[in-house]
Design an enzyme around this catalytic site. Sequence first.
Site, mmCIF file in Angstrom:
data_model
loop_
_atom_site.group_PDB
_atom_site.id
_atom_site.type_symbol
_atom_site.label_atom_id
_atom_site.label_comp_id
_atom_site.label_asym_id
_atom_site.label_seq_id
_atom_site.Cartn_x
_atom_site.Cartn_y
_atom_site.Cartn_z
ATOM 1 N N CYS A 69 66.238 63.934 68.679
ATOM 2 C CA CYS A 69 66.136 63.420 67.534
ATOM 3 C C CYS A 69 67.048 64.558 66.692
ATOM 4 C CB CYS A 69 64.687 63.283 66.917
ATOM 5 S SG CYS A 69 64.594 63.078 65.177
ATOM 6 N N HIS A 103 60.174 66.244 69.916
ATOM 7 C CA HIS A 103 58.679 65.424 69.517
ATOM 8 C C HIS A 103 58.889 63.997 69.584
ATOM 9 C CE1 HIS A 103 62.072 65.142 66.433
ATOM 10 N NE2 HIS A 103 61.381 63.977 65.831
ATOM 11 N N SER A 134 66.155 65.398 63.982
ATOM 12 C CA SER A 134 65.048 66.789 63.349
ATOM 13 C C SER A 134 64.997 67.953 64.357
ATOM 14 C CB SER A 134 63.776 66.140 63.160
ATOM 15 O OG SER A 134 63.969 64.925 62.441
ATOM 16 N N HIS A 161 68.126 69.626 63.503
ATOM 17 C CA HIS A 161 67.898 70.679 62.139
ATOM 18 C C HIS A 161 67.631 71.988 62.499
ATOM 19 C CE1 HIS A 161 69.028 67.484 59.596
ATOM 20 N NE2 HIS A 161 68.026 67.055 59.623
HETATM 21 P P1 PAD Z 1 71.805 60.963 63.380
HETATM 22 O O1 PAD Z 1 72.372 62.187 63.403
HETATM 23 O O2 PAD Z 1 71.772 60.286 64.929
HETATM 24 O O3 PAD Z 1 72.395 59.802 62.394
HETATM 25 C C1 PAD Z 1 73.011 60.304 60.986
HETATM 26 C C2 PAD Z 1 74.189 59.579 60.673
HETATM 27 O O4 PAD Z 1 74.593 59.713 59.533
HETATM 28 C C3 PAD Z 1 75.182 59.462 61.674
HETATM 29 O O5 PAD Z 1 75.793 58.076 62.033
HETATM 30 C C4 PAD Z 1 76.384 60.407 60.858
HETATM 31 O O6 PAD Z 1 77.486 59.698 61.207
HETATM 32 C C5 PAD Z 1 75.994 59.779 59.320
HETATM 33 N N1 PAD Z 1 76.452 60.563 58.275
HETATM 34 C C6 PAD Z 1 76.420 62.011 58.211
HETATM 35 N N2 PAD Z 1 77.002 62.393 57.135
HETATM 36 C C7 PAD Z 1 77.060 61.357 56.226
HETATM 37 C C8 PAD Z 1 77.555 61.039 55.081
HETATM 38 N N3 PAD Z 1 77.854 62.175 54.194
HETATM 39 N N4 PAD Z 1 77.671 59.713 54.668
HETATM 40 C C9 PAD Z 1 77.446 58.864 55.425
HETATM 41 N N5 PAD Z 1 77.087 58.905 56.573
HETATM 42 C C10 PAD Z 1 76.776 60.117 57.025
HETATM 43 O O7 PAD Z 1 70.312 61.389 62.873
HETATM 44 P P2 PAD Z 1 68.821 60.466 63.277
HETATM 45 O O8 PAD Z 1 69.063 59.084 62.876
HETATM 46 O O9 PAD Z 1 68.150 60.922 64.401
HETATM 47 O O10 PAD Z 1 67.960 60.948 61.959
HETATM 48 C C11 PAD Z 1 68.399 60.785 60.771
HETATM 49 C C12 PAD Z 1 67.536 61.605 59.531
HETATM 50 O O11 PAD Z 1 66.565 61.356 59.625
HETATM 51 C C13 PAD Z 1 67.940 63.029 59.784
HETATM 52 O O12 PAD Z 1 67.868 64.068 58.764
HETATM 53 C C14 PAD Z 1 66.452 63.269 60.447
HETATM 54 O O13 PAD Z 1 66.079 64.759 60.532
HETATM 55 C C15 PAD Z 1 65.697 62.468 59.863
HETATM 56 C C16 PAD Z 1 64.341 62.207 60.270
HETATM 57 N N6 PAD Z 1 63.164 61.800 59.483
HETATM 58 C C17 PAD Z 1 61.845 61.507 59.914
HETATM 59 C C18 PAD Z 1 60.904 61.351 59.107
HETATM 60 O O14 PAD Z 1 59.711 61.229 59.387
HETATM 61 N N7 PAD Z 1 61.111 61.298 57.635
HETATM 62 C C19 PAD Z 1 61.823 61.235 61.334
HETATM 63 C C20 PAD Z 1 62.892 61.239 62.166
HETATM 64 C C21 PAD Z 1 64.129 61.629 61.644
HETATM 65 ZN ZN ZN Z 2 62.371 62.747 65.095
#
Ligand code: PAD
Ligand code: ZN
Length: 376
Positions: free
Chosen positions: A47, A69, A49, A52
Site C-alpha cells: 500500500c 499492513h 502508506s 510513505h
Molecule cells: P497509489 O500511489 O496507488 O495511488 C495514488 C494515485 O494518485 C496514483 O495513481 C497517482 O498517479 C495519482 N496522483 C499522484 N499525484 C497526483 C496529483 N497531483 N493529481 C492527481 N493524481 C495524482 O496509492 P494508494 O491508492 O495505495 O493510496 C492512496 C492514498 O491513500 C495514500 O496517501 C495512502 O497513504 C492513503 C491511504 N489511506 C488510508 C486511510 O485509512 N485513510 C488507508 C490506505 C491508504
Molecule cells: Zn494501506
Amino acid sequence: MATTGKIIKCKAAVCWGPNKPLTIEDIEVAPPKDHEVRIKIVATGICRSDEHVLSGNLSNIRFPIILGHEGAGIVESVGSSVTGIKPGDKVIPLFVPQCGKCRCCLNPDSNVCAEAAIGQNDGTILANSTRFTCKGISVNNFACTSTFTEYTVVDDFSVAKIHDDAPLDKVCLIGCGFTTGYGSAINAAKVKPGSICAVFGLGGVGLSVIIGCKVAGASRIIGIDTNPNKFARAKEFGATECINPKDYDRPFHEVLAEMTGGGVDYAFEVIGNIEVMESAVSSTYYGCGTTIIVGVAPTSSKMSFEPLQLLSGRTIKGATFGGFKSKDHVPKLVCDYMNKKFNLDMLITHKLPFEKINEGFQLLCSGKSVRTILTL
Ligand code: PAD
Ligand code: ZN
Ligand code: ZN
C-alpha cells in the site's frame, strides 16, 4: 503445532531507515504473550502508506521496523486468554484495532480505537514490546500488524477471523486498500443515489472509492489522475469519465465546476497531496458539497481553505479504514466478496514472490501497478 511456545526463525523484509531498500533478513519471532496471536502470513499487498514510511513522509516512525499492513494468513499459535481465535484459523491482521472497550470503540459513529496509538506510534504491540529480533537488535512493529514477514505477532484485538475458504491472496486487500476506499464512499460520505462524485487519485484505494460510489448509485463518477494510464482501469471499475489536471492551464476546480453545473456533490482526495486536498474542497458544490480526505499527508503538513467556503454548507471530513469498525466488519466483507457482492480481483495487477518486495515498491512508485500481492 511443533513451533508452539518456541521462537520461530524466518525471513522478513526489514526497513532500517527511510530512503533505503528493504533487506530480506533472518529474524526471530518470539511466541505470543497473553492476549497475542502469532500468524503465518500467506499474502500481503503493498500500500502507498508503507511507501510513505520508506520515503520519510511520516516522521513518527521508529527504525528498524517491519512494514506491511495489508496481509492475510493462518494462525500458528495463540497466547493465554485469547478467545475466539485458534491455531489453523484464517485471519486478517487489523491496522485499526477494535478493543471494544475504549471511548472510540463504544461510540457507534467512530471506527478508530484508542489502543491503536500504542501500537502505531511507538512501534510496539500492546505489552509495550516487540516480538521481532534481527541480528540481536529488536525490530519494531508497524501499525499493529507488520505483514512483510513470514510470521508476525499481533494483539488479539488487532486480528479478525475470516471464512475458512477465503482466498488469502485476494482478501488480503480487505485488510486495507479495498475497505478504505469502499467505506470512504458508503460510510464516510454516504454517497446518495444520483449524485456526482469526483475521485482524485486512481490507485488501489481510489479505484475502491469508485466501487463504493457505484454501489451507492452515483450517476457520475469523475476519475482524476495525473497519470492517464490509470484511466482505462478506472472506467472498468465504474468511472463515467476521467480527466487529467495537467491538460488544463487554469484552476482545476473551475474545470470541474463547468463540467458539473457548479461543483460535485462528493470529492475524495485519495493521494495525500495538500494542494489536491484544497482543490478537492473548492471542487464541491458550494451549497452542500462534501470532501472526504483519505490520502495520508506528510506529518505536520497543513491544508488551508477559506472558512467562508464552509459557511454555505460544505463539509470536510476524513476517514481511516473507510469508517468500518474492523473486527465487526472485516469478516462480513470477506463473505460479501465470496458472495460476489463486489469484485476486488481487478485491483491486483501484479503478483510477486516475497523476496522481490523492492521490485513491488518500484512498480508502485513508477505508476505501473495498482496492487502488487506478495506471496510468502
Ligand atoms: P497509489 O500511489 O496507488 O495511488 C495514488 C494515485 O494518485 C496514483 O495513481 C497517482 O498517479 C495519482 N496522483 C499522484 N499525484 C497526483 C496529483 N497531483 N493529481 C492527481 N493524481 C495524482 O496509492 P494508494 O491508492 O495505495 O493510496 C492512496 C492514498 O491513500 C495514500 O496517501 C495512502 O497513504 C492513503 C491511504 N489511506 C488510508 C486511510 O485509512 N485513510 C488507508 C490506505 C491508504
Ligand atoms: Zn494501506
Ligand atoms: Zn478500542
